[in-house]
Design a protein around this motif. Structure first.
Motif, PDB file in Angstrom:
ATOM      1  N   SER A 274      18.969  -2.806 -19.107  1.00 52.45           N
ATOM      2  CA  SER A 274      18.117  -3.221 -20.226  1.00 52.45           C
ATOM      3  C   SER A 274      17.179  -4.357 -19.832  1.00 52.45           C
ATOM      4  N   LEU A 275      17.720  -5.351 -19.161  1.00 58.43           N
ATOM      5  CA  LEU A 275      16.903  -6.498 -18.761  1.00 58.43           C
ATOM      6  C   LEU A 275      15.804  -6.101 -17.787  1.00 58.43           C
ATOM      7  N   GLU A 276      16.147  -5.266 -16.813  1.00 56.72           N
ATOM      8  CA  GLU A 276      15.128  -4.876 -15.837  1.00 56.72           C
ATOM      9  C   GLU A 276      14.113  -3.933 -16.455  1.00 56.72           C
ATOM     10  N   TYR A 277      14.520  -3.091 -17.412  1.00 56.01           N
ATOM     11  CA  TYR A 277      13.560  -2.229 -18.096  1.00 56.01           C
ATOM     12  C   TYR A 277      12.560  -3.074 -18.891  1.00 56.01           C
ATOM     13  N   MET A 278      13.079  -4.086 -19.594  1.00 54.82           N
ATOM     14  CA  MET A 278      12.177  -4.957 -20.367  1.00 54.82           C
ATOM     15  C   MET A 278      11.209  -5.698 -19.446  1.00 54.82           C
ATOM     16  N   HIS A 279      11.742  -6.212 -18.354  1.00 53.80           N
ATOM     17  CA  HIS A 279      10.893  -6.969 -17.434  1.00 53.80           C
ATOM     18  C   HIS A 279       9.832  -6.072 -16.792  1.00 53.80           C
ATOM     19  N   THR A 280      10.234  -4.888 -16.360  1.00 54.26           N
ATOM     20  CA  THR A 280       9.278  -3.966 -15.730  1.00 54.26           C
ATOM     21  C   THR A 280       8.207  -3.547 -16.721  1.00 54.26           C
ATOM     22  N   ALA A 281       8.590  -3.312 -17.969  1.00 53.44           N
ATOM     23  CA  ALA A 281       7.604  -2.970 -19.002  1.00 53.44           C
ATOM     24  C   ALA A 281       6.583  -4.094 -19.164  1.00 53.44           C
ATOM     25  N   SER A 282       7.066  -5.338 -19.147  1.00 58.17           N
ATOM     26  CA  SER A 282       6.136  -6.465 -19.316  1.00 58.17           C
ATOM     27  C   SER A 282       5.149  -6.540 -18.155  1.00 58.17           C
ATOM     28  N   LEU A 283       5.597  -6.194 -16.947  1.00 56.59           N
ATOM     29  CA  LEU A 283       4.707  -6.214 -15.785  1.00 56.59           C
ATOM     30  C   LEU A 283       3.664  -5.093 -15.879  1.00 56.59           C
ATOM     31  N   ILE A 284       4.093  -3.931 -16.346  1.00 52.61           N
ATOM     32  CA  ILE A 284       3.148  -2.814 -16.496  1.00 52.61           C
ATOM     33  C   ILE A 284       2.024  -3.207 -17.448  1.00 52.61           C
ATOM     34  N   PHE A 285       2.390  -3.784 -18.609  1.00 57.06           N
ATOM     35  CA  PHE A 285       1.376  -4.210 -19.571  1.00 57.06           C
ATOM     36  C   PHE A 285       0.506  -5.326 -18.990  1.00 57.06           C
ATOM     37  N   ASP A 286       1.135  -6.243 -18.273  1.00 60.33           N
ATOM     38  CA  ASP A 286       0.427  -7.390 -17.699  1.00 60.33           C
ATOM     39  C   ASP A 286      -0.642  -6.952 -16.701  1.00 60.33           C
ATOM     40  N   ASP A 287      -0.381  -5.861 -15.968  1.00 60.65           N
ATOM     41  CA  ASP A 287      -1.297  -5.392 -14.919  1.00 60.65           C
ATOM     42  C   ASP A 287      -2.452  -4.537 -15.455  1.00 60.65           C
ATOM     43  N   MET A 288      -2.431  -4.180 -16.737  1.00 60.85           N
ATOM     44  CA  MET A 288      -3.433  -3.272 -17.309  1.00 60.85           C
ATOM     45  C   MET A 288      -4.857  -3.816 -17.160  1.00 60.85           C
ATOM     46  N   PRO A 289      -5.839  -2.920 -17.097  1.00 54.38           N
ATOM     47  CA  PRO A 289      -7.244  -3.365 -17.038  1.00 54.38           C
ATOM     48  C   PRO A 289      -7.631  -4.251 -18.220  1.00 54.38           C
ATOM     49  N   SER A 290      -7.012  -4.025 -19.375  1.00 55.26           N
ATOM     50  CA  SER A 290      -7.326  -4.830 -20.557  1.00 55.26           C
ATOM     51  C   SER A 290      -6.717  -6.219 -20.487  1.00 55.26           C
ATOM     52  N   GLN A 291      -5.820  -6.421 -19.517  1.00 56.20           N
ATOM     53  CA  GLN A 291      -5.180  -7.732 -19.395  1.00 56.20           C
ATOM     54  C   GLN A 291      -5.541  -8.351 -18.042  1.00 56.20           C
ATOM     55  N   ASP A 292      -4.653  -8.256 -17.025  1.00 49.19           N
ATOM     56  CA  ASP A 292      -4.966  -8.894 -15.737  1.00 49.19           C
ATOM     57  C   ASP A 292      -5.732  -7.983 -14.790  1.00 49.19           C
ATOM     58  N   ASN A 293      -5.715  -6.690 -15.050  1.00 50.55           N
ATOM     59  CA  ASN A 293      -6.417  -5.717 -14.202  1.00 50.55           C
ATOM     60  C   ASN A 293      -6.026  -5.887 -12.731  1.00 50.55           C
ATOM     61  N   ALA A 294      -4.704  -5.911 -12.493  1.00 46.20           N
ATOM     62  CA  ALA A 294      -4.202  -6.139 -11.129  1.00 46.20           C
ATOM     63  C   ALA A 294      -4.155  -4.832 -10.357  1.00 46.20           C
ATOM     64  N   PRO A 295      -4.673  -4.821  -9.116  1.00 48.97           N
ATOM     65  CA  PRO A 295      -4.649  -3.585  -8.319  1.00 48.97           C
ATOM     66  C   PRO A 295      -3.310  -3.355  -7.616  1.00 48.97           C
ATOM     67  N   LYS A 296      -2.535  -4.447  -7.378  1.00 48.25           N
ATOM     68  CA  LYS A 296      -1.277  -4.290  -6.637  1.00 48.25           C
ATOM     69  C   LYS A 296      -0.176  -5.086  -7.326  1.00 48.25           C
ATOM     70  N   ARG A 297       1.027  -4.572  -7.182  1.00 45.37           N
ATOM     71  CA  ARG A 297       2.214  -5.246  -7.707  1.00 45.37           C
ATOM     72  C   ARG A 297       3.360  -4.931  -6.761  1.00 45.37           C
ATOM     73  N   ARG A 298       4.042  -5.977  -6.304  1.00 45.29           N
ATOM     74  CA  ARG A 298       5.184  -5.817  -5.391  1.00 45.29           C
ATOM     75  C   ARG A 298       4.812  -5.012  -4.145  1.00 45.29           C
ATOM     76  N   GLY A 299       3.577  -5.250  -3.664  1.00 42.35           N
ATOM     77  CA  GLY A 299       3.147  -4.632  -2.420  1.00 42.35           C
ATOM     78  C   GLY A 299       2.674  -3.201  -2.550  1.00 42.35           C
ATOM     79  N   ARG A 300       2.608  -2.665  -3.784  1.00 43.83           N
ATOM     80  CA  ARG A 300       2.168  -1.275  -3.982  1.00 43.83           C
ATOM     81  C   ARG A 300       1.085  -1.235  -5.062  1.00 43.83           C
ATOM     82  N   PRO A 301       0.313  -0.154  -5.112  1.00 48.91           N
ATOM     83  CA  PRO A 301      -0.675  -0.015  -6.196  1.00 48.91           C
ATOM     84  C   PRO A 301       0.019  -0.076  -7.552  1.00 48.91           C
ATOM     85  N   THR A 302      -0.631  -0.711  -8.517  1.00 49.52           N
ATOM     86  CA  THR A 302      -0.056  -0.815  -9.855  1.00 49.52           C
ATOM     87  C   THR A 302      -0.008   0.556 -10.521  1.00 49.52           C
TER      88      THR A 302
END
Length: 794
Positions: A575-603
């Motif tokens: 549960s904790l890792e699912y919540m955390h991973t979900a927050s990272l997915i939203f955080d990386d979105m083009p509408s937010q941080d628009n990050a191209p990479k996360r943890r060494g891989r494409p977002t």
């Protein structure tokens, strides 16, 4: 090398040798004349009145108390305070330091005043810093404790600098050398230089000037102290080959003779990387010391440094198989290296020489060195090192001309008490305390039988004197010294810290693997032949190289501290890792941080598409709640309370991200940034600790302490993230740096600057460490987690 400079250096060393030879001759004559033992017997008879009691009840109790480890150290201080012995204990300890390290005469009224002031200050600190006292201060030699001390003096930035240096040096110490001992020596020398600088300060000094001088002292202490692990210890260890030792030694010699550090020629082999690091650090340290030297003290610094180094080299190349060394060859280098090591400290800080300092320091050094060599004689013998003791052990029955080093040691004591310090009673008390203490420690370490063998071999020619000494060792109360207690405490703590850190990293790795094994989401069983892109996308995100810090925290606290069943909390970990991973997915979105990479891989939105990423984030959030409902081994009301808390946490995380988005292009206050970072980061740390606490029915007080810890740890974590975005290595981080500036984000660095951000990080680190003292659990894991958060490079 310039021939003239070499001749000048050799001439300087010859002058020092002459002074040492004159001193050695004087000691030898006193020994031969049999004038030492009768006077020392009278001294000891006077000394014993305060140290041997007819009904030593307190001594009996004191022998049972342990003094190793943090708890034993504080218990011993408590015991001394309770029995009324702490004042005398600290008085003799500080008096000894003033005499040994500062070259002061103890019969001076000014010295007595300074000693008393230091004793009072140290006593208050020791009593306040006892961890068993509610609201106690942090221990002095922890990172948090040192930072708090630095804050009082306004030298936080320099303390951060030196803590980083200590960590870096420790990490570069090669196998075959003791990293803990290297760190301890560095801390000790830094403290010694600070003490010298403080003693030189005028009473009317301004706060600004005091801060400047203390900052210089810390850097000077590190710069001078670095010579011990990277020159003295390195050349004594078996790390370098004989050829490498010669090359390295020539580099040092050339530096001290010419005043300039030579470039490092090509160095190959397994030690090449370490040598390059050591050369770079020593060059910077040397240049810093040189830059602060006054013209009138510069020559003295180079001369004393050369005498110190060359006397060590003369001793280092001695061969224990050579049966023909003269007494002068054995003792003169010992006199030179033991005295010049402390004389250098004064020239390092460019201090004017006070009256009698050189004479007292020069004559005192061999006393300490002979005591140390006595304590280490069997280790030295195993390493085939030549010291007066190892040489006497090997050749005493073949060379009747050899001076007994134990007899010479007591001759030095006689000379110091009566010729150097003018029969001062306080000096006699402290020196005899130290001598008897050294024998007691040796006897305890070696055992009675071995000790008696050693004493029989080294016994003086005066049987009465021998009996008096051994009676003091058997009957006298403990005469411990704070510097010895602190040394043992530091060594124990540093070794314990290393073992704890190794266990922490092992736990992280083991639990991380276990968590990774249970994170993958299986495809929902149905009759459709269509693939499940949402599940594929979720597993893509979950299989990335995540730290898994949050579920690891939950596992360690839940299983190790609350005693929860491992299998029962697996749904909570997911549960904790699912919540955390979900927050990272939203955080990386083009509408937010628009990050191209996360943890060494494409977002995720780069690999799939934005819509799939949005749906995957929502899916994982709901999946987290579903997992919490699977905690079927716990009371339903408890699980309902956990789900309610979890829902509030998700809401707070959304608020934090919304605050982040709304802040783009705006200048936040520090308070606003702290609040936003807590909601974005700290709240997830809190959930990782509070959820297992809820399942274990922990008290509200405990959970409040966990929440405070999480707040400060989370903000410290975020500040470190902000610093890494400016200063980090993109290859190590696994994501681009500079994204905060690119997105016009308000960060701790943008508000406070890099220096201010580091101070803020350490402030929150200290608050978190202080909060750990309120948690009634073993918090070792959380302590090392906090250390990891502020020291990580990704």
């Amino acid at each position: 090398m310039n021939e003239k400079l070499l001749k000048n250096a050799d001439a300087c060393y010859r002058l020092a040798e002459q002074e040492a030879a004159h001193y050695f001759k004087s000691l030898s004559e006193q020994l031969v004349q049999n004038m030492v033992a009768p006077v020392l017997i009278k001294d000891i008879q006077s000394w014993k009145q305060n140290h041997i009691h007819p009904f030593p009840l307190l001594s009996i109790f004191s022998r049972g108390k342990g003094k190793t480890g943090s708890e034993g150290y504080h218990t011993y201080i408590q015991w001394l305070d309770y029995t009324g012995k702490l004042d005398n204990y600290l008085d003799r300890s500080i008096s000894y330091i003033y005499m040994r390290d500062l070259g002061k005469a103890l019969d001076s009224p000014d010295t007595q005043t300074r000693v008393q002031r230091t004793v009072d200050s140290l006593k208050n600190h020791l009593i306040d810093s006892n961890p068993k006292n509610p609201g106690s201060k942090l221990e002095m030699f922890t990172m948090a404790g040192m930072y708090r001390l630095a804050q009082k003096e306004g030298v936080e930035s320099t303390m951060i600098w030196v803590m980083d240096k200590l960590k870096t040096v420790s990490s570069h110490i090669p196998e075959g050398m003791d990293a803990e001992e290297a760190k301890r020596k560095l801390i000790k020398i830094i403290a010694g230089v600070i003490l010298h600088v403080v003693e030189e300060m005028d009473a009317e000094i301004t706060p600004e000037e005091r801060t400047r001088k203390l900052e210089e002292a810390i850097r000077l202490g590190y710069s001078y102290g670095l010579t011990y692990p990277f020159i003295d210890d390195l050349l004594d260890a078996g790390v370098l080959s004989n050829q490498e030792k010669k090359r390295y030694s020539d580099l040092i010699r050339s530096t001290l003779i010419t005043g300039s550090v030579p470039e490092l020629d090509q160095w190959t082999g397994k030690n090449a990387e370490f040598i390059r690091f050591a050369h770079s650090e020593l060059r910077d340290a040397f240049e810093y010391i040189k830059s602060l030297q006054r013209p009138e003290t510069r020559n003295s610094f180079f001369e004393q440094s050369y005498v110190f180094f060359n006397s060590q080299e003369v001793d280092r190349v001695k061969d224990l198989s050579n049966a023909n060394y003269t007494n002068e060859e054995l003792y003169i280098p010992v006199i030179l290296k033991s005295s010049s090591s402390r004389l250098i400290t004064r020239s390092v800080i460019s201090a004017p020489e006070d009256e009698g300092f050189h004479n007292r320091t020069f004559l005192y050094g061999i006393y300490n060195q002979l005591a140390d060599d006595f304590a280490d004689m069997f280790d030295d013998l195993n390493e085939e090192r030549v010291t007066p003791y190892t040489y006497y052990l090997k050749y005493h029955d073949k060379r009747s001309d050899l001076i007994n080093p134990f007899e010479l040691y007591w001759t030095v004591i006689y000379n110091l008490i009566h010729n150097v310090y003018r029969s001062d009673s306080k000096t006699r008390e402290v020196i005899l305390d130290r001598a008897i203490n050294g024998l007691k420690r040796f006897k305890k370490r070696m055992g009675t039988n071995k000790y008696n063998e050693v004493m029989k071999l080294f016994a003086s020619g005066n049987p009465t004197f021998n009996k008096v000494i051994q009676r003091m060792v058997r009957k006298a109360d403990d005469v411990d010294f704070f510097d010895k207690l602190l040394r043992d405490h530091m060594i124990t703590n540093l070794k314990s810290e290393r073992k704890e850190q190794e266990a922490f990293l092992d736990t992280i790795e083991t639990v991380r693997d276990q968590i990774n094994d249970v994170l993958s989401i299986s495809e929902i069983g149905n009759t459709s032949s269509m693939s499940e892109p949402i599940i594929d996308a979720a597993n893509y995100s979950l299989k990335s190289d995540g730290k898994r810090l949050r579920p690891i925290m939950t596992w360690v606290m839940g299983v190790n501290e609350y005693g929860l069943d491992k299998s029962s909390i697996v749904p909570l970990l997911r549960s904790l890792e699912y919540m955390h991973t979900a927050s990272l997915i939203f955080d990386d979105m083009p509408s937010q941080d628009n990050a191209p990479k996360r943890r060494g891989r494409p977002t995720l939105h780069q690999v799939y598409d934005v819509a799939t990423a949005e749906l995957t984030g929502l899916f994982l959030t709901q999946k987290a709640v579903e997992e919490q409902t699977s905690l079927d081994q716990y009371d339903p009301k408890t699980v309902l309370r956990l789900i309610r808390y979890s829902s509030q946490i998700v809401g707070d995380m959304c608020r934090g991200q919304a605050m982040d988005l709304d802040s783009r292009g705006k200048q936040l206050t520090l308070e606003q940034l702290n609040t936003m970072c807590f909601y974005k980061t700290g709240i997830a740390f809190e959930a990782s600790l509070i959820m297992p606490a809820i399942l274990a029915h922990a008290t509200e007080l405990e959970m409040e302490a966990l929440k405070r810890f999480s707040r400060h740890a989370g903000i410290a974590f975020q500040i470190k993230d902000d610093l890494l975005d400016v200063e980090g290595d993109q290859n190590v981080l696994g994501k681009p740096i500079g994204k905060d500036a690119e997105n016009n984000n308000t960060t701790f660095v943008s508000i406070l600057g890099a220096i201010g951000a580091r101070k803020a990080m350490w402030e929150h680190y200290c608050f978190a460490m202080e909060t750990l003292q309120e948690i009634p659990r073993n918090t070792t894991f959380l302590k090392h987690l906090l250390n990891y958060l502020v020291n990580r490079d990704r």
